[in-house]
Design a protein around this motif. Sequence first.
Motif, short mmCIF file in Angstrom:
data_model
loop_
_atom_site.label_atom_id
_atom_site.label_comp_id
_atom_site.label_asym_id
_atom_site.label_seq_id
_atom_site.Cartn_x
_atom_site.Cartn_y
_atom_site.Cartn_z
N GLN A 164 0.82 -1.21 0.00
CA GLN A 164 0.00 0.00 0.00
C GLN A 164 0.86 1.26 0.00
O GLN A 164 0.76 2.09 -0.89
CB GLN A 164 -0.95 -0.02 1.21
CG GLN A 164 -1.83 1.21 1.36
CD GLN A 164 -2.79 1.39 0.19
OE1 GLN A 164 -3.14 0.44 -0.50
NE2 GLN A 164 -3.21 2.63 -0.04
N CYS A 165 1.77 1.39 0.97
CA CYS A 165 2.58 2.61 1.07
C CYS A 165 4.04 2.35 0.67
O CYS A 165 4.84 3.26 0.69
CB CYS A 165 2.49 3.20 2.47
SG CYS A 165 3.26 2.15 3.71
N LEU A 166 4.33 1.08 0.34
CA LEU A 166 5.65 0.67 -0.15
C LEU A 166 6.78 0.78 0.87
O LEU A 166 7.95 0.78 0.52
CB LEU A 166 6.03 1.44 -1.44
CG LEU A 166 4.98 1.38 -2.56
CD1 LEU A 166 5.44 2.18 -3.76
CD2 LEU A 166 4.65 -0.05 -2.94
N VAL A 167 6.39 0.87 2.13
CA VAL A 167 7.38 0.91 3.20
C VAL A 167 7.79 -0.52 3.54
O VAL A 167 6.99 -1.45 3.40
CB VAL A 167 6.76 1.64 4.44
CG1 VAL A 167 7.27 1.09 5.74
CG2 VAL A 167 6.96 3.13 4.32
N TYR A 168 9.05 -0.69 3.94
CA TYR A 168 9.50 -2.02 4.35
C TYR A 168 9.30 -2.18 5.85
O TYR A 168 9.67 -1.31 6.62
CB TYR A 168 10.97 -2.22 4.00
CG TYR A 168 11.16 -2.53 2.53
CD1 TYR A 168 11.04 -3.85 2.08
CD2 TYR A 168 11.41 -1.52 1.62
CE1 TYR A 168 11.19 -4.13 0.74
CE2 TYR A 168 11.56 -1.80 0.27
CZ TYR A 168 11.45 -3.11 -0.17
OH TYR A 168 11.59 -3.40 -1.49
N VAL A 169 8.70 -3.30 6.20
CA VAL A 169 8.46 -3.58 7.62
C VAL A 169 8.97 -4.98 7.95
O VAL A 169 9.06 -5.85 7.07
CB VAL A 169 6.95 -3.48 7.98
CG1 VAL A 169 6.49 -2.04 7.97
CG2 VAL A 169 6.10 -4.32 7.07
#
Length: 86
Positions: free
Chosen positions: A48-53
Amino acid sequence: MGLIRYLLIAAAGLLAIVIFKRIVAKPLRQHLDNKEDERLGRLVQDPQCLVYVDNRDAVRRKVPGGELFFCSESCATQYMEAQGGA
Ligand SMILES: [Zn+2]
């Protein structure tokens, strides 16, 4: 009398060891579980926001063919709604 006293001390000692083992064994097992998690821990991308978690902290959504990981519940909801899924 002396012998009974020694036996009581020995019994108390054994009891202490058993109790100690029970107290120590549980956190140790939890620690091993955490170790297992660490081994499996990896970075995954929130579609969705392309952040890596870290997948251990990620919000998960089961999808056909696998599982998606999101940084937050709101990203998961937005993404699933955009996909027209549940
Ligand atoms: Zn996100």
